[in-house]
Every structure is written in C-alpha cells, then in structure tokens.
Design a protein around this motif. Structure first.
Motif, short mmCIF file in Angstrom:
data_model
loop_
_atom_site.label_atom_id
_atom_site.label_comp_id
_atom_site.label_asym_id
_atom_site.label_seq_id
_atom_site.Cartn_x
_atom_site.Cartn_y
_atom_site.Cartn_z
N ASN A 93 13.73 -2.42 6.52
CA ASN A 93 13.30 -2.87 7.84
C ASN A 93 11.78 -2.86 7.98
O ASN A 93 11.19 -3.76 8.60
CB ASN A 93 13.93 -2.01 8.93
CG ASN A 93 15.38 -2.37 9.19
OD1 ASN A 93 15.88 -3.38 8.70
ND2 ASN A 93 16.07 -1.53 9.94
N HIS A 94 11.15 -1.84 7.41
CA HIS A 94 9.69 -1.78 7.45
C HIS A 94 9.09 -2.99 6.72
O HIS A 94 8.14 -3.61 7.21
CB HIS A 94 9.21 -0.48 6.82
CG HIS A 94 7.72 -0.36 6.76
ND1 HIS A 94 6.94 -0.12 7.88
CD2 HIS A 94 6.84 -0.47 5.71
CE1 HIS A 94 5.67 -0.08 7.53
NE2 HIS A 94 5.59 -0.29 6.23
N MET A 95 9.65 -3.33 5.56
CA MET A 95 9.14 -4.47 4.80
C MET A 95 9.42 -5.79 5.52
O MET A 95 8.58 -6.69 5.51
CB MET A 95 9.79 -4.49 3.41
CG MET A 95 9.36 -3.37 2.48
SD MET A 95 7.59 -3.44 2.05
CE MET A 95 6.92 -2.19 3.14
N ASP B 146 9.61 -6.19 8.74
CA ASP B 146 8.64 -6.25 9.83
C ASP B 146 7.26 -6.64 9.31
O ASP B 146 6.58 -7.50 9.89
CB ASP B 146 8.53 -4.88 10.53
CG ASP B 146 9.77 -4.55 11.35
OD1 ASP B 146 10.53 -5.47 11.68
OD2 ASP B 146 9.97 -3.35 11.63
N GLU B 147 6.87 -6.03 8.21
CA GLU B 147 5.54 -6.26 7.65
C GLU B 147 5.37 -7.70 7.19
O GLU B 147 4.30 -8.29 7.34
CB GLU B 147 5.30 -5.28 6.50
CG GLU B 147 3.89 -5.26 5.96
CD GLU B 147 3.71 -4.18 4.90
OE1 GLU B 147 3.78 -4.50 3.71
OE2 GLU B 147 3.51 -3.00 5.28
N THR B 148 6.41 -8.26 6.60
CA THR B 148 6.33 -9.62 6.04
C THR B 148 6.80 -10.69 7.02
O THR B 148 6.69 -11.89 6.73
CB THR B 148 7.19 -9.72 4.77
OG1 THR B 148 8.55 -9.38 5.09
CG2 THR B 148 6.67 -8.79 3.69
N GLN B 149 7.35 -10.25 8.15
CA GLN B 149 7.87 -11.17 9.17
C GLN B 149 8.94 -12.11 8.60
O GLN B 149 8.94 -13.32 8.86
CB GLN B 149 6.72 -11.98 9.80
CG GLN B 149 5.68 -11.11 10.50
CD GLN B 149 4.60 -11.91 11.19
OE1 GLN B 149 4.26 -13.01 10.78
NE2 GLN B 149 4.03 -11.35 12.25
N PRO C 53 2.64 -7.12 -2.31
CA PRO C 53 2.77 -8.36 -1.52
C PRO C 53 4.04 -9.13 -1.88
O PRO C 53 4.64 -8.91 -2.94
CB PRO C 53 1.52 -9.14 -1.93
CG PRO C 53 1.30 -8.72 -3.36
CD PRO C 53 1.68 -7.26 -3.41
N SER D 101 6.53 -5.44 -6.05
CA SER D 101 6.44 -4.02 -5.73
C SER D 101 6.76 -3.09 -6.89
O SER D 101 6.84 -1.88 -6.72
CB SER D 101 7.40 -3.71 -4.57
OG SER D 101 8.68 -4.26 -4.81
N SER E 58 4.97 5.45 0.75
CA SER E 58 4.45 5.01 2.04
C SER E 58 2.94 5.14 2.16
O SER E 58 2.32 4.51 3.01
CB SER E 58 5.12 5.79 3.17
OG SER E 58 4.75 7.16 3.11
#
Length: 216
Positions: free
Chosen positions: A117-119, A121-124, A86, A18, A79
């Motif tokens: 938290n967003h990351m 969630d996105e990456t599980q 990735p 990132s 955002s």
C-alpha cells in the motif's frame, strides 16, 4: 500474449526496480543482529517469498524469536535506506494501455499489505489494478493460492490469465495454479532460471513486455 483476460504482475523486480534495496536491507539487518550477511546471489534467491520462509531459507538455524527480530530489522532498514527503488521506465504506460483495452490487472506479491500500500501510494498506481494480494493475506509463493484467490474473486478461468514475474517463485506459482507465465529478466533471477520454469515468453525490458501484452 495480448489475448488474456487477466494480467497478474509480481511487484519487486517486475514493476519496481527494488532488488538492490531488498538485498542491501537484508544484509544490513543481518549485520545488526550479528548474523553473517548472505551474498548478493543468496539474498536475491529468496525475493518473491514471504518474509518468514525467506528468512528461514537464508538462516535455517534461527530460532523463531530471532526470525521475528530479523523481520523487524529488515523492515526498519528497508524503510530508511537511501537505496532508490523507482518504477521501471514505461510501467505506467503499459498498465494504462491494458486498462484501456478493458483487461483485468492484478498484483501478486511477496510484500506485506502495509508495504505494498505504501508503494501504491508513492507511485500513484492504485487505480491501475483491479485487485492486489500480498504475502500476509495468502500462502507464500510458489504455492498457487495467491493466483487461485485472484481467479476466484475476479471470476477468471486459469486459461484466461497470465502471470508476469522476475523470479522462479513467480513462474512456479503460475505453473502450480495452471496459468501461463511470462518471465522478465530485470530482477531476481537470470534467464536460465526463468527458462527452466517453461514460461510462454521471456522479455528483457518493460517496453518489450508492453509490446507483448498490449500489441503496442
């Protein structure tokens, strides 16, 4: 390096590719506020710090209200940017192996809680970590507070933990907390800067890191 009880990872530039997204977002946000955008190297130099001290370092003459405007502009740009961020290849495999070996795994990041938290969630990746701590929940790196909080909550002694990160801020935080560290050259700082912090090892890929911390 595979005999520690707790493995603490930085996020940006260590687990997630990132850095380009962060640099571009900082530069674009500065332009939107009619500020001189920092160079790529200057923008990279603050990655790992909490946002307020990071921006104060990049723009030392900014008044407090402008720092708040810059933070809002940066978050909005981050955002919405089309620059991808990735996970590095083999990250999930490495984390899964650590958990299979009954290791404790944590994150200590300069991100705010909402962003992490967003990351996650996105990456599980939620289930891969026993604990995560963010910049808005502690004192900014390189202060030892993030690591100290993790050690206390997870009941781990300093000598039983290792910090893994891509910047000198990560490794100096480890030094200040009295824990070992591993540098990785995928992110903010070059090998020379990492080496100056005297980590136990420096690696150039997640595969190399996986072999080092899992033995596989």
């Amino acid at each position: 390096m595979d005999n520690y009880k707790l493995y603490i990872f930085d996020w940006d530039g260590t687990l997630m590719d990132s850095i380009a997204r962060i640099v571009t977002s900082i530069q674009t946000a500065a332009e939107r506020l009619s500020l001189k955008p920092p160079s790529d190297d200057d923008a990279k130099s603050i990655i790992g710090l909490s946002l307020v001290p990071a921006l104060q370092k990049l723009f030392p003459d900014l008044e407090a209200h402008t720092v708040k405007e810059m933070i809002a502009a940066y978050k909005a740009q981050y955002s919405t940017t089309e620059v991808a961020s990735p996970l590095f290849d083999h990250v999930k495999e490495m984390l899964s192996l650590l958990k299979a070996q009954n290791k404790l795994v944590a994150v200590a990041t300069g991100k705010a809680r909402q962003g992490l938290n967003h990351m996650l969630d996105e990456t599980q990746l939620h289930q891969h970590f026993d604990m995560t701590i963010c910049a808005d929940e502690s004192v900014s790196k390189p202060a030892p507070d993030m690591i100290q909080q993790l050690l206390e909550k997870l009941n781990v002694k300093p000598e039983e933990a290792v910090m893994i990160g891509d910047s000198r801020h990560d490794l100096n935080m480890a030094n200040n907390a009295g824990v070992a560290s591993i540098g990785i050259t995928l992110g903010a700082d070059k090998r020379e800067s990492l080496d100056a912090c005297q980590p136990k090892a420096i690696v150039d890929s997640i595969l190399e890191l996986k072999a080092l911390v899992t033995g596989h």
